[in-house]
Structure formats: C-alpha cells, structure tokens
Design a protein around this motif. Structure first.
Motif, PDB file in Angstrom:
ATOM      1  N   THR A  37       0.555  11.026 -16.247  1.00  0.00           N
ATOM      2  CA  THR A  37       0.180   9.331 -16.545  1.00  0.00           C
ATOM      3  C   THR A  37      -1.212   9.345 -17.303  1.00  0.00           C
ATOM      4  OG1 THR A  37       1.518   8.804 -14.785  1.00  0.00           O
ATOM      5  CG2 THR A  37      -0.197   7.402 -15.328  1.00  0.00           C
ATOM      6  N   ARG A  38      -2.187  10.033 -16.608  1.00  0.00           N
ATOM      7  CA  ARG A  38      -3.510  10.154 -17.531  1.00  0.00           C
ATOM      8  C   ARG A  38      -3.659  10.683 -18.641  1.00  0.00           C
ATOM      9  NH1 ARG A  38      -7.399  13.823 -18.069  1.00  0.00           N
ATOM     10  NH2 ARG A  38      -6.191  15.423 -17.335  1.00  0.00           N
ATOM     11  N   VAL A  39      -2.946  11.730 -19.031  1.00  0.00           N
ATOM     12  CA  VAL A  39      -2.880  12.407 -20.163  1.00  0.00           C
ATOM     13  C   VAL A  39      -2.256  11.203 -21.291  1.00  0.00           C
ATOM     14  CG1 VAL A  39      -1.772  14.207 -21.514  1.00  0.00           C
ATOM     15  CG2 VAL A  39      -2.808  14.619 -19.675  1.00  0.00           C
ATOM     16  N   THR A  40      -0.924  10.728 -20.923  1.00  0.00           N
ATOM     17  CA  THR A  40      -0.333   9.690 -21.622  1.00  0.00           C
ATOM     18  C   THR A  40      -1.325   8.492 -21.989  1.00  0.00           C
ATOM     19  OG1 THR A  40       1.935  10.371 -20.573  1.00  0.00           O
ATOM     20  CG2 THR A  40       1.756   8.307 -21.719  1.00  0.00           C
ATOM     21  N   ARG A  41      -1.869   8.064 -21.024  1.00  0.00           N
ATOM     22  CA  ARG A  41      -2.735   6.819 -21.327  1.00  0.00           C
ATOM     23  C   ARG A  41      -3.906   7.167 -22.086  1.00  0.00           C
ATOM     24  NH1 ARG A  41      -4.836   6.038 -16.268  1.00  0.00           N
ATOM     25  NH2 ARG A  41      -2.941   4.857 -15.704  1.00  0.00           N
ATOM     26  N   ASN A  42      -4.375   8.356 -21.898  1.00  0.00           N
ATOM     27  CA  ASN A  42      -5.653   8.728 -22.788  1.00  0.00           C
ATOM     28  C   ASN A  42      -5.019   8.707 -24.446  1.00  0.00           C
ATOM     29  OD1 ASN A  42      -7.461   8.872 -20.854  1.00  0.00           O
ATOM     30  ND2 ASN A  42      -7.016  10.843 -20.527  1.00  0.00           N
ATOM     31  N   ALA A  43      -3.825   9.671 -24.563  1.00  0.00           N
ATOM     32  CA  ALA A  43      -3.321   9.819 -25.689  1.00  0.00           C
ATOM     33  C   ALA A  43      -3.041   8.442 -26.497  1.00  0.00           C
ATOM     34  CB  ALA A  43      -1.993  10.712 -25.611  1.00  0.00           C
ATOM     35  N   LEU A  44      -2.510   7.453 -25.836  1.00  0.00           N
ATOM     36  CA  LEU A  44      -2.159   6.244 -26.370  1.00  0.00           C
ATOM     37  C   LEU A  44      -3.315   5.392 -26.593  1.00  0.00           C
ATOM     38  CD1 LEU A  44       1.130   5.222 -24.037  1.00  0.00           C
ATOM     39  CD2 LEU A  44       0.963   5.667 -26.689  1.00  0.00           C
ATOM     40  N   SER A  45      -4.365   5.614 -25.917  1.00  0.00           N
ATOM     41  CA  SER A  45      -5.682   4.860 -26.115  1.00  0.00           C
ATOM     42  C   SER A  45      -6.199   5.365 -27.242  1.00  0.00           C
ATOM     43  CB  SER A  45      -6.521   4.948 -24.813  1.00  0.00           C
ATOM     44  OG  SER A  45      -5.841   4.394 -23.807  1.00  0.00           O
ATOM     45  N   ARG A  46      -6.265   6.664 -27.650  1.00  0.00           N
ATOM     46  CA  ARG A  46      -6.605   7.185 -29.066  1.00  0.00           C
ATOM     47  C   ARG A  46      -6.215   6.703 -30.276  1.00  0.00           C
ATOM     48  NH1 ARG A  46      -7.452  11.908 -25.446  1.00  0.00           N
ATOM     49  NH2 ARG A  46      -5.324  12.501 -26.206  1.00  0.00           N
ATOM     50  N   LEU A  47      -4.791   6.222 -29.995  1.00  0.00           N
ATOM     51  CA  LEU A  47      -4.125   5.577 -31.357  1.00  0.00           C
ATOM     52  C   LEU A  47      -4.811   4.441 -31.864  1.00  0.00           C
ATOM     53  CD1 LEU A  47      -0.499   6.140 -30.419  1.00  0.00           C
ATOM     54  CD2 LEU A  47      -1.841   7.696 -31.732  1.00  0.00           C
ATOM     55  N   SER A  48      -4.643   4.104 -33.055  1.00  0.00           N
ATOM     56  CA  SER A  48      -5.339   2.955 -33.768  1.00  0.00           C
ATOM     57  C   SER A  48      -4.360   1.862 -33.649  1.00  0.00           C
ATOM     58  CB  SER A  48      -5.493   3.147 -35.339  1.00  0.00           C
ATOM     59  OG  SER A  48      -4.394   3.441 -35.981  1.00  0.00           O
ATOM     60  N   ASP A  49      -4.565   0.740 -33.642  1.00  0.00           N
ATOM     61  CA  ASP A  49      -3.713  -0.439 -33.442  1.00  0.00           C
ATOM     62  C   ASP A  49      -2.435  -0.425 -34.473  1.00  0.00           C
ATOM     63  OD1 ASP A  49      -4.991  -1.677 -31.813  1.00  0.00           O
ATOM     64  OD2 ASP A  49      -6.323  -3.060 -32.916  1.00  0.00           O
ATOM     65  N   ARG A  50      -2.608   0.174 -35.746  1.00  0.00           N
ATOM     66  CA  ARG A  50      -1.696   0.459 -36.591  1.00  0.00           C
ATOM     67  C   ARG A  50      -0.680   1.433 -36.243  1.00  0.00           C
ATOM     68  NH1 ARG A  50       1.678  -0.840 -40.965  1.00  0.00           N
ATOM     69  NH2 ARG A  50       2.086   0.943 -42.291  1.00  0.00           N
ATOM     70  N   GLU A  51      -1.304   2.596 -35.705  1.00  0.00           N
ATOM     71  CA  GLU A  51      -0.353   3.586 -35.223  1.00  0.00           C
ATOM     72  C   GLU A  51       0.520   3.321 -34.066  1.00  0.00           C
ATOM     73  OE1 GLU A  51      -3.123   7.925 -36.019  1.00  0.00           O
ATOM     74  OE2 GLU A  51      -3.470   6.389 -34.610  1.00  0.00           O
ATOM     75  N   LEU A  52      -0.097   2.365 -32.973  1.00  0.00           N
ATOM     76  CA  LEU A  52       0.572   1.920 -31.840  1.00  0.00           C
ATOM     77  C   LEU A  52       1.731   0.835 -32.465  1.00  0.00           C
ATOM     78  CD1 LEU A  52      -2.257   0.866 -29.505  1.00  0.00           C
ATOM     79  CD2 LEU A  52      -0.542   2.625 -29.153  1.00  0.00           C
ATOM     80  N   ASP A  53       1.385   0.178 -33.574  1.00  0.00           N
ATOM     81  CA  ASP A  53       2.431  -0.793 -34.210  1.00  0.00           C
ATOM     82  C   ASP A  53       3.406  -0.059 -34.710  1.00  0.00           C
ATOM     83  OD1 ASP A  53       3.468  -3.255 -34.963  1.00  0.00           O
ATOM     84  OD2 ASP A  53       2.563  -2.828 -36.909  1.00  0.00           O
ATOM     85  N   ASP A  54       3.312   1.072 -35.215  1.00  0.00           N
ATOM     86  CA  ASP A  54       4.284   1.992 -35.706  1.00  0.00           C
ATOM     87  C   ASP A  54       5.326   2.388 -34.707  1.00  0.00           C
ATOM     88  OD1 ASP A  54       3.390   1.828 -38.192  1.00  0.00           O
ATOM     89  OD2 ASP A  54       2.263   3.762 -38.483  1.00  0.00           O
ATOM     90  N   ILE A  55       5.012   2.843 -33.593  1.00  0.00           N
ATOM     91  CA  ILE A  55       5.749   3.115 -32.428  1.00  0.00           C
ATOM     92  C   ILE A  55       6.305   1.686 -31.668  1.00  0.00           C
ATOM     93  CG2 ILE A  55       4.900   5.427 -32.505  1.00  0.00           C
ATOM     94  CD1 ILE A  55       3.391   4.780 -29.986  1.00  0.00           C
ATOM     95  N   GLY A  56       5.912   0.613 -32.099  1.00  0.00           N
ATOM     96  CA  GLY A  56       6.599  -0.554 -31.508  1.00  0.00           C
ATOM     97  C   GLY A  56       5.641  -0.715 -30.024  1.00  0.00           C
ATOM     98  N   LEU A  57       4.339  -0.214 -30.064  1.00  0.00           N
ATOM     99  CA  LEU A  57       3.421  -0.998 -29.043  1.00  0.00           C
ATOM    100  C   LEU A  57       2.315  -1.733 -29.139  1.00  0.00           C
ATOM    101  CD1 LEU A  57       3.407   2.496 -27.123  1.00  0.00           C
ATOM    102  CD2 LEU A  57       4.975   0.679 -26.592  1.00  0.00           C
ATOM    103  N   THR A  58       1.956  -2.402 -28.423  1.00  0.00           N
ATOM    104  CA  THR A  58       0.423  -2.891 -28.521  1.00  0.00           C
ATOM    105  C   THR A  58      -0.507  -2.336 -27.453  1.00  0.00           C
ATOM    106  OG1 THR A  58       0.972  -4.709 -26.925  1.00  0.00           O
ATOM    107  CG2 THR A  58       1.430  -5.158 -29.239  1.00  0.00           C
ATOM    108  N   ARG A  59      -1.865  -2.846 -27.524  1.00  0.00           N
ATOM    109  CA  ARG A  59      -2.634  -2.169 -26.494  1.00  0.00           C
ATOM    110  C   ARG A  59      -2.747  -2.466 -25.154  1.00  0.00           C
ATOM    111  NH1 ARG A  59      -5.722   1.606 -28.203  1.00  0.00           N
ATOM    112  NH2 ARG A  59      -6.266   1.374 -30.368  1.00  0.00           N
ATOM    113  N   SER A  60      -1.728  -3.738 -25.054  1.00  0.00           N
ATOM    114  CA  SER A  60      -1.709  -4.314 -23.778  1.00  0.00           C
ATOM    115  C   SER A  60      -0.529  -3.693 -23.217  1.00  0.00           C
ATOM    116  CB  SER A  60      -1.243  -5.749 -23.751  1.00  0.00           C
ATOM    117  OG  SER A  60      -0.141  -6.219 -24.611  1.00  0.00           O
ATOM    118  N   ASP A  61       0.334  -3.052 -23.955  1.00  0.00           N
ATOM    119  CA  ASP A  61       1.773  -2.242 -23.315  1.00  0.00           C
ATOM    120  C   ASP A  61       1.163  -0.953 -22.833  1.00  0.00           C
ATOM    121  OD1 ASP A  61       3.499  -3.970 -24.413  1.00  0.00           O
ATOM    122  OD2 ASP A  61       3.716  -2.976 -26.477  1.00  0.00           O
ATOM    123  N   ILE A  62       0.056  -0.269 -22.972  1.00  0.00           N
ATOM    124  CA  ILE A  62      -0.329   0.909 -22.588  1.00  0.00           C
ATOM    125  C   ILE A  62      -0.438   0.930 -21.261  1.00  0.00           C
ATOM    126  CG2 ILE A  62      -2.075   2.604 -22.432  1.00  0.00           C
ATOM    127  CD1 ILE A  62      -2.713   1.754 -25.196  1.00  0.00           C
TER     128      ILE A  62
END
Length: 67
Positions: A37-62
């Motif tokens: 969980t910690r590794v996943t959270r850190n990896a997602l947190s390092r993505l930009s908003d654009r990269e999160l949008d590409d995979i269908g996520l927002t910062r609040s989804d993390i």
C-alpha cells in the motif's frame, strides 16, 4: 524382529507451534500488505495530474485506492 514405535508428534504439528506459525504468518502478511500500500501510494503521488488523468484517476482517488 525389531520394532520401532514413534508416537511423538512432529515438531510443526503441536497446537501451540501451529498457532505461533499462524501468528507469525499473519503478522508478516499484514506487514507485506502495508508495504504494498505504501509503495502504491508513493508511486501514484509522484505522478503528475496529467498522468493520473491518463489512467482515469485524480489526486483525491489515491487515498481511496490505497485503503
């Protein structure tokens, strides 16, 4: 004729030993899940908003995803 009778249980089959093995396995499993969980959270947190949008996520989804 020689007869050998071994009625002692094997070391891993006693109830207390089995319980201890299950307890250790449970703790290690929870530790591994926490680390995943910690590794996943850190990896997602390092993505930009654009990269999160590409995979269908927002910062609040993390946080929701990593629960």
């Amino acid at each position: 004729m020689a007869v050998y009778n071994d009625t002692r249980p094997h070391p891993g089959t006693r109830p207390a030993t089995g319980l201890m093995h299950r307890l250790v396995a449970d703790v290690l499993g929870r530790l591994a899940a926490w680390n995943d969980t910690r590794v996943t959270r850190n990896a997602l947190s390092r993505l930009s908003d654009r990269e999160l949008d590409d995979i269908g996520l927002t910062r609040s989804d993390i946080d929701r995803i990593t629960r």
